[in-house]
Design an enzyme around this catalytic site. Sequence first.
Site, PDB file in Angstrom:
ATOM      1  N   HIS A 224     -12.913  -2.045   7.290  1.00  0.00           N
ATOM      2  CA  HIS A 224     -12.138  -2.950   8.128  1.00  0.00           C
ATOM      3  C   HIS A 224     -12.672  -3.268   8.934  1.00  0.00           C
ATOM      4  O   HIS A 224     -12.439  -4.415   9.904  1.00  0.00           O
ATOM      5  CB  HIS A 224     -10.799  -1.994   8.538  1.00  0.00           C
ATOM      6  CG  HIS A 224      -9.870  -1.717   7.625  1.00  0.00           C
ATOM      7  ND1 HIS A 224      -9.995  -0.637   6.573  1.00  0.00           N
ATOM      8  CD2 HIS A 224      -8.722  -2.272   7.277  1.00  0.00           C
ATOM      9  CE1 HIS A 224      -8.922  -0.581   5.823  1.00  0.00           C
ATOM     10  NE2 HIS A 224      -8.084  -1.437   6.248  1.00  0.00           N
TER      11      HIS A 224
ATOM     12  N   ASP B 185     -10.064  -7.150  -1.658  1.00  0.00           N
ATOM     13  CA  ASP B 185      -9.374  -6.183  -0.407  1.00  0.00           C
ATOM     14  C   ASP B 185      -8.935  -7.581   0.600  1.00  0.00           C
ATOM     15  O   ASP B 185      -9.250  -8.398   0.405  1.00  0.00           O
ATOM     16  CB  ASP B 185     -10.398  -5.417   0.195  1.00  0.00           C
ATOM     17  CG  ASP B 185      -9.839  -4.046   0.636  1.00  0.00           C
ATOM     18  OD1 ASP B 185      -8.623  -4.401   1.181  1.00  0.00           O
ATOM     19  OD2 ASP B 185     -10.338  -3.015   0.994  1.00  0.00           O
TER      20      ASP B 185
ATOM     21  N   ASP C 112       0.913  -1.213   0.100  1.00  0.00           N
ATOM     22  CA  ASP C 112      -0.044  -0.054  -0.004  1.00  0.00           C
ATOM     23  C   ASP C 112       0.739   1.187  -0.054  1.00  0.00           C
ATOM     24  O   ASP C 112       1.519   1.585   1.230  1.00  0.00           O
ATOM     25  CB  ASP C 112      -0.867   0.195   1.356  1.00  0.00           C
ATOM     26  CG  ASP C 112      -1.898  -1.035   1.232  1.00  0.00           C
ATOM     27  OD1 ASP C 112      -2.668  -1.149   0.101  1.00  0.00           O
ATOM     28  OD2 ASP C 112      -2.278  -1.780   2.083  1.00  0.00           O
TER      29      ASP C 112
ATOM     30  N   HIS D 218     -11.009   1.552  -4.698  1.00  0.00           N
ATOM     31  CA  HIS D 218     -11.401   0.176  -4.167  1.00  0.00           C
ATOM     32  C   HIS D 218     -12.869   0.245  -4.781  1.00  0.00           C
ATOM     33  O   HIS D 218     -13.870   0.709  -4.572  1.00  0.00           O
ATOM     34  CB  HIS D 218     -11.963   0.411  -2.767  1.00  0.00           C
ATOM     35  CG  HIS D 218     -10.628   0.710  -1.829  1.00  0.00           C
ATOM     36  ND1 HIS D 218     -10.401   2.130  -1.740  1.00  0.00           N
ATOM     37  CD2 HIS D 218      -9.770  -0.164  -1.043  1.00  0.00           C
ATOM     38  CE1 HIS D 218      -9.189   2.021  -0.822  1.00  0.00           C
ATOM     39  NE2 HIS D 218      -8.881   0.828  -0.495  1.00  0.00           N
TER      40      HIS D 218
END
Length: 471
Positions: A196, A269, A84, A184
């Site tokens: 998350h 993800d 990332d 995303h």
Amino acid sequence: MKTVRVRIIRLCFMDKNFAWGKKIMPALRFDKNSFSEERDKAFKLLDSISPCGFLIFGGKADDIADLTSELLRRSGRRLLFAADLEFGAGQQFEGLTRLPSAAAISASYDASALACLAGRLTAKEALSVGVNLIFAPVCDVNTEPLNPIINVRSFGSDSQRVSELSRNWIHGAQAAGAFACAKHFPGHGSTIFDSHEKLAEGPRDPDEFKTKHLEPFKSAISACVKSIMVAHMTVPAIDDSLLPATLSSRIVTDLLRKEMGFDGVVITDALIMSGIGTSEEDAAIKAVKAGCDILLYPTDAEKVFSVLSQLDDDPNPSIKRIDRIFGIDIVESISNSAITLIKGAPTKPSSFMILSDDARLDPSPFRQAAISAGWKEISTKDEVFDHEKCVTAVFAMPGAWRGRSGPSQSVISSIPIDTGVISFGDPYFLFDLDCNYALAAYDAHPSTQNAVVSKLNNGEIFKGTCPFVKP
């Protein structure tokens, strides 16, 4: 040596079950665990599941460079090393440059140029430590002020601006030699939850979704982005099943693949995130069936591998896509895509002839590849052979003091009638040449010579476009 030899044998005779490992990308957390602990874990996973690569968090730049080199040596094949890096390579790796946020770039006077430069610098520094896949840029349009996870990671709330700057960032990064990953999908900018922690919800209005949130991803696709990361969020506007996008064939296959025409690699993800809404093993199965290529960051990669190995699905089409997008270097990419059909319809040859009056050029790669393909070499056009199944390779490149750009008239007159003709160099003489078919390769690079033989032998389509016009 024994470990490497066993791994090479596995790769050469890869069965379906073992191939599943190439769809898994475990994480190495040097920001949380000791270097030796994570390094040993990587070595173990190379032997047990042979993953496509690793997602790397943290570490000193020199240590990461040494590790990626060692993993490549031990694996005996290409690996993906991802990170990332939205804020530059220094976001993860000590000693490299940390850049301001996407929002800061967008707010700058010369944002378009700065986005491209940011992508280029990030890629250059990432590659210096062996990281070749960058999980950036963030293509989300941040339309929700209370969004707890995107915010200044986005280029803004204007779809057109996000599209432009994302495209420029991708151009900069991929021109420098790295692979970018737009995220995303299909747009995390309108949510009020952090995926998350829990499953987020995207737009319910189809018009808002299509006109705002999809546009930056369309722009990324037009910029030839190599991969797209799918979010753990529902999108009621297009999928009323309320499955997370990661697990939705309506979003991954129908929308992204078919409607938007994306032919690159689709990455989930992280599977460790709570927003996936189910166990990692169940999520992995559903993501595969939805059309995802790479399963990112499971807590237990070996357990996910074991579950996938029980499936009747064939992982190889997806693996071939991963290899095609990430596994071809720039020389092979140019060599394979440049060859142009000028005229006619190629057929599989059974014989070949080589003509050249240019001592600088070496036709031996073509000769060796052709003989390996079972083609017979013809010495002169006076021999008896099936002209329609013969291809003549002409080697002629422009050069100083040659006095001409292409082959001599003597070479041209030596080409047998009704054969196929390949020019490894000058394409102009092909326009008016009387032949069965004509191919322009534009160069005599060994990779190009091998590519021509392979494509002719396998009946592949030649997709190049001639950059010259007939005089």
